[in-house]
Design a protein around this motif. Structure first.
Motif, PDB file in Angstrom:
ATOM      1  N   GLU A  49       7.223   7.879   0.316  1.00  0.00           N
ATOM      2  CA  GLU A  49       7.019   6.547  -0.245  1.00  0.00           C
ATOM      3  C   GLU A  49       7.264   5.491   0.826  1.00  0.00           C
ATOM      4  O   GLU A  49       8.302   5.468   1.479  1.00  0.00           O
ATOM      5  CB  GLU A  49       7.952   6.312  -1.423  1.00  0.00           C
ATOM      6  CG  GLU A  49       7.669   4.993  -2.118  1.00  0.00           C
ATOM      7  CD  GLU A  49       8.459   4.838  -3.395  1.00  0.00           C
ATOM      8  OE1 GLU A  49       8.975   3.728  -3.608  1.00  0.00           O
ATOM      9  OE2 GLU A  49       8.565   5.808  -4.162  1.00  0.00           O
ATOM     10  N   ILE A  50       6.275   4.619   0.988  1.00  0.00           N
ATOM     11  CA  ILE A  50       6.370   3.487   1.913  1.00  0.00           C
ATOM     12  C   ILE A  50       5.891   2.262   1.149  1.00  0.00           C
ATOM     13  O   ILE A  50       4.754   2.225   0.694  1.00  0.00           O
ATOM     14  CB  ILE A  50       5.489   3.692   3.170  1.00  0.00           C
ATOM     15  CG1 ILE A  50       5.901   4.958   3.905  1.00  0.00           C
ATOM     16  CG2 ILE A  50       5.579   2.474   4.088  1.00  0.00           C
ATOM     17  CD1 ILE A  50       4.991   5.322   5.064  1.00  0.00           C
ATOM     18  N   GLY A  51       6.757   1.286   1.002  1.00  0.00           N
ATOM     19  CA  GLY A  51       6.380   0.069   0.293  1.00  0.00           C
ATOM     20  C   GLY A  51       5.978   0.308  -1.151  1.00  0.00           C
ATOM     21  O   GLY A  51       5.091  -0.361  -1.666  1.00  0.00           O
ATOM     22  N   GLY A  52       6.585   1.301  -1.784  1.00  0.00           N
ATOM     23  CA  GLY A  52       6.297   1.573  -3.188  1.00  0.00           C
ATOM     24  C   GLY A  52       5.070   2.436  -3.428  1.00  0.00           C
ATOM     25  O   GLY A  52       4.707   2.683  -4.568  1.00  0.00           O
ATOM     26  N   ARG A  53       4.421   2.910  -2.378  1.00  0.00           N
ATOM     27  CA  ARG A  53       3.228   3.749  -2.514  1.00  0.00           C
ATOM     28  C   ARG A  53       3.429   5.036  -1.733  1.00  0.00           C
ATOM     29  O   ARG A  53       4.211   5.084  -0.801  1.00  0.00           O
ATOM     30  CB  ARG A  53       2.004   3.008  -1.969  1.00  0.00           C
ATOM     31  CG  ARG A  53       1.825   1.685  -2.701  1.00  0.00           C
ATOM     32  CD  ARG A  53       0.421   1.206  -2.880  1.00  0.00           C
ATOM     33  NE  ARG A  53      -0.541   2.232  -3.127  1.00  0.00           N
ATOM     34  CZ  ARG A  53      -1.600   2.425  -2.346  1.00  0.00           C
ATOM     35  NH1 ARG A  53      -1.815   1.679  -1.304  1.00  0.00           N
ATOM     36  NH2 ARG A  53      -2.464   3.376  -2.625  1.00  0.00           N
ATOM     37  N   GLN A  54       2.705   6.067  -2.091  1.00  0.00           N
ATOM     38  CA  GLN A  54       2.793   7.364  -1.438  1.00  0.00           C
ATOM     39  C   GLN A  54       1.755   7.483  -0.321  1.00  0.00           C
ATOM     40  O   GLN A  54       0.567   7.223  -0.548  1.00  0.00           O
ATOM     41  CB  GLN A  54       2.546   8.483  -2.457  1.00  0.00           C
ATOM     42  CG  GLN A  54       3.605   8.570  -3.536  1.00  0.00           C
ATOM     43  CD  GLN A  54       4.880   9.199  -3.020  1.00  0.00           C
ATOM     44  OE1 GLN A  54       4.862  10.187  -2.306  1.00  0.00           O
ATOM     45  NE2 GLN A  54       6.010   8.614  -3.395  1.00  0.00           N
TER      46      GLN A  54
END
Length: 130
Positions: free
Chosen positions: A66-71
């Motif tokens: 997860e980076i910035g709330g996204r996968q």
């Protein structure tokens, strides 16, 4: 005269069709980056000031993180680059991030993203030339 700057702004200002981590075109489940090794090499060639003489290169298989709330798929790298004076100092850890199945960027602060990564040899990085 005003038309030229407006036309150039339209061409270069939006980022075009390039997918990015900001979510503009990276929606949905991320595909596995099938060419992650060659894509990572191309990315590192641009990232490193001097790609010649890299030692002790290892890389993990891409995993979803997860980076910035996204996968996104992330492959972790360990390597020792040659310094500008020809010496070798500390090993570096970096994370290659893939968006829509393609290498997108290298992150310098990879500690948390790479926690628990399983590394294997990455001799292609050691064989890079200018």
């Amino acid at each position: 005269m005003l038309a030229l700057p407006l036309a150039l702004a339209a061409c270069f200002g939006s980022g075009g069709d390039r997918p990015g981590m900001d979510g503009t075109q990276a929606g949905g489940p991320q595909p596995f980056p099938d060419n992650f090794r060659s894509d990572t090499l191309a990315l590192m060639r641009a990232y490193l000031n001097n790609p010649v003489g890299v030692r002790d290169a290892t890389m993990s298989e891409p995993v979803l993180r997860e980076i910035g709330g996204r996968q996104f798929y992330v492959a972790c790298l360990h390597f020792t680059p040659r310094e500008s004076d020809g010496s070798y100092k500390a090993m570096r850890e970096r994370a290659a991030v893939f968006v829509n199945g393609r290498a997108d960027r290298v992150l310098d602060r990879a500690g948390e993203l790479c926690a628990g990564a399983v590394y294997g040899p990455f001799p292609e990085l050691e064989k890079m030339t200018r």
